[in-house]
Design an enzyme around this catalytic site. Structure first.
Site, PDB file in Angstrom:
ATOM      1  N   CYS A 243      11.880 -65.545  63.711  1.00 13.63           N
ATOM      2  CA  CYS A 243      11.577 -66.770  64.438  1.00 13.63           C
ATOM      3  C   CYS A 243      12.584 -67.890  64.190  1.00 13.63           C
ATOM      4  CB  CYS A 243      10.178 -67.262  64.067  1.00 13.63           C
ATOM      5  SG  CYS A 243       8.865 -66.090  64.491  1.00 13.63           S
ATOM      6  N   HIS A 322      19.104 -68.342  53.225  1.00 12.90           N
ATOM      7  CA  HIS A 322      18.743 -66.925  53.316  1.00 12.90           C
ATOM      8  C   HIS A 322      18.299 -66.439  51.940  1.00 12.90           C
ATOM      9  CE1 HIS A 322      18.557 -62.859  54.657  1.00 12.90           C
ATOM     10  NE2 HIS A 322      19.280 -63.056  55.745  1.00 12.90           N
ATOM     11  N   HIS A 406      11.633 -87.987  64.209  1.00  9.28           N
ATOM     12  CA  HIS A 406      10.781 -86.932  64.759  1.00  9.28           C
ATOM     13  C   HIS A 406      11.039 -85.615  64.041  1.00  9.28           C
ATOM     14  CE1 HIS A 406      10.109 -89.765  68.058  1.00  9.28           C
ATOM     15  NE2 HIS A 406      11.414 -89.835  68.207  1.00  9.28           N
ATOM     16  N   HIS A 410       8.630 -75.201  63.375  1.00 13.54           N
ATOM     17  CA  HIS A 410       8.272 -73.964  64.069  1.00 13.54           C
ATOM     18  C   HIS A 410       6.769 -73.741  64.058  1.00 13.54           C
ATOM     19  CE1 HIS A 410       7.870 -69.867  65.269  1.00 13.54           C
ATOM     20  NE2 HIS A 410       7.628 -69.427  64.038  1.00 13.54           N
ATOM     21  N   ASN A 443       2.483 -69.053  69.438  1.00 14.67           N
ATOM     22  CA  ASN A 443       3.728 -68.842  68.702  1.00 14.67           C
ATOM     23  C   ASN A 443       4.707 -68.126  69.624  1.00 14.67           C
ATOM     24  OD1 ASN A 443       5.829 -68.043  67.058  1.00 14.67           O
ATOM     25  ND2 ASN A 443       4.541 -67.271  65.399  1.00 14.67           N
TER      26      ASN A 443
END
Length: 518
Positions: A243, A322, A406, A410, A443
């Site tokens: 995602c 990562h 703002h 996700h 989602n």
């Protein structure tokens, strides 16, 4: 079968055993200095041109105060001033050249478009449960489990599924998957090209990301073929990156735009539901069925200075984290076969803790780039007091709300949003775009961030000079951030996006549990 009662703190299960709650770790308990150092490394990476800029300013000011008599004197006495003039001129030319060579190219977001499916593809939660029951595959316990997930998910009644999932039985084949991909991607790109007036032939860079659908030819090749893009286009297809791949695509396009002058980059972010529907009874794989919905977005980036006046935003920073070197992080979101050889995406009970660690690393690196100096000094003083002088004081939590107007987080699930709101001490107003996107569209994977930004535009909240923070999580495990600056005030009356016709209906109240209608 693996017990997944503890899969998500908000979802529960159909079994008697009460779920154990898994939450994000406290960000302040273990701040690692190497990530702070990494943030400052990013900050000074392009510091050369920042140092040259004031020197050029000083030189310009001194030149501007020279009168005609001063210039005449320099001209009439070359024997005394020739060497000085030559050295001075060479220095100015060198500094100017160094400045323009070291300066990274500015990347502008000209515009973006989000795909909004036709009303007949809406899937109320009751229809979802009806289709799941009719399929005759799921056990009674797992039907009850899915019902419980839906009631606590934060999803509303107007999310979308591809047409094939409404069929009995669903026709989950490659042809239907391509049909879904074409509908979503071409729908978003058509709207984007119409809004910007850019011709398809003018696009020099194409980046498409879709995690779970990777046909041959690729989805990027599908776009090239449909729009007859030019033969020398730099085309990339990102798969399996979860995602957060939307921001990876933005970062990749940014890097390419640094070496491709006067170029347009088209970024397409989507996910394919058709080929990745799970027909099994492993609960850790059933969650994806309940949360993921159809959607996609197309974004046009440019490094042309002439596009600045018509662009909406400028890309300021991208920070990628990562955690794949850690086995627990690598396997917490994992596509595999269940015990009956049915393919699905397993979400383990470690997901929340892993997401929290990835976020902590990402924002620790991001802090030196975006936080006001006052917040950095307070944080640094607290850190030194605890680490060096061993003082037993409460860690200072930097206020990221001072760095951004703002936030677009996700919309992966209600539990993640709840934990982020608590840990970053965000307000309901900050969380509204993410929660309303989850409620209205579900989602939609990597494209959810753009539905959230579209929500802010439709609400008329974007003003010139505002800063936006987009943050996304994905398998691997990754946490990525992008910082945008608004170049102009967005007038919602002149905008066309998925929220335009219904924005007055939002925000809506989202209870902790929303029972399905019987």
């Amino acid at each position: 079968m693996e017990n997944t009662n503890n899969l998500n703190p908000e979802l529960g299960s159909a079994s008697i055993k009460p779920p154990q709650k898994y939450t994000f770790p406290n960000f302040l308990l273990s701040i690692r200095l190497k990530y702070i150092k990494l943030g400052y490394h990013y900050l000074i990476k392009h510091a050369m041109y920042l140092l040259i800029l004031p020197l050029l300013g000083v030189v310009s000011v001194n030149l501007s105060i020279l009168s005609a008599e001063d210039l005449a004197q320099l001209w009439n006495h070359p024997s005394f001033n020739l060497v000085t003039v030559i050295l001075f001129s060479a220095l100015v030319v060198f500094m100017a050249t160094l400045f323009f060579k070291c300066r990274p190219k500015k990347v502008y977001l000209v515009d973006f478009a989000c795909f909004k499916p036709q009303p007949e593809l809406m899937c109320p939660r009751e229809v979802f449960m009806e289709q799941s029951t009719i399929a005759g595959i799921f056990s009674e316990e797992n039907l009850a489990f899915q019902k419980k997930i839906l009631e606590r998910s934060g999803l509303g009644q107007r999310t979308y599924f591809p047409e094939t999932l409404f069929q009995i039985p669903p026709n989950l084949c490659m042809a239907e998957a391509r049909k879904e991909a074409e509908m979503v991607m071409f729908g978003a790109i058509d709207e984007l090209l119409e809004k910007t007036g850019v011709k398809a032939k003018d696009i020099g860079i194409l980046v498409v990301n879709c995690s779970l659908s990777n046909p041959t030819p690729s989805l990027s090749a599908m776009v090239v073929n449909h729009y007859k893009l030019r033969g020398n286009i730099l085309s990339y297809n990102l798969g399996g990156m979860g995602c957060s791949a939307g921001l990876i695509s933005i970062d990749l396009a940014k890097q390419i735009l640094q070496v491709q002058p006067n170029s347009y980059a088209l970024v397409v972010s989507t996910e394919n539901i058709t080929m990745n529907w799970y027909f099994g009874n492993n609960r850790s794989m059933l969650v994806s069925n309940c949360l993921f919905r159809m959607g996609g977005a197309a974004i046009l980036l440019s490094n042309r200075s002439s596009d600045r006046h018509r662009s909406k935003y400028q890309l300021i920073h991208t920070v990628r984290t990562h955690k794949g070197a850690d086995d627990k992080c690598y396997s917490c979101v994992f596509q595999k076969e269940d015990e009956n050889k049915k393919v699905g995406v397993e979400l383990t009970k470690d997901l929340m803790a892993v997401a929290g660690e990835a976020l902590k690393t990402n924002i620790t690196t991001l802090g030196p780039l975006v936080l006001p100096m006052s917040e950095q000094l307070l944080f640094f003083a607290s850190l030194v007091a605890r680490k060096v002088f061993k003082m037993k004081i409460k860690p200072y939590n930097p206020d990221f709300k001072l760095a951004f107007k703002h936030l677009c987080i996700h919309a992966g699930g209600r539990a993640v949003l709840d934990e982020l709101e608590k840990n970053l001490e965000l307000t309901k107003w900050h969380m509204e775009p993410s929660r309303m996107t989850l409620y209205r569209f579900g989602n939609t994977s990597s494209s959810s961030l753009w539905y959230e930004l579209a929500y802010l535009e439709a609400k008329g909240r974007i003003k010139k000079g505002d800063r936006m923070w987009q943050i996304a999580f994905g398998s691997g495990f990754k946490c990525n951030s992008a910082i945008w600056g608004a170049l102009r005030t967005i007038d919602p009356a002149k905008e066309k996006n998925p929220w335009t016709d219904e924005i007055d209906e939002f925000p809506v109240h989202m209870p902790k549990i929303s029972p399905l209608l019987s």
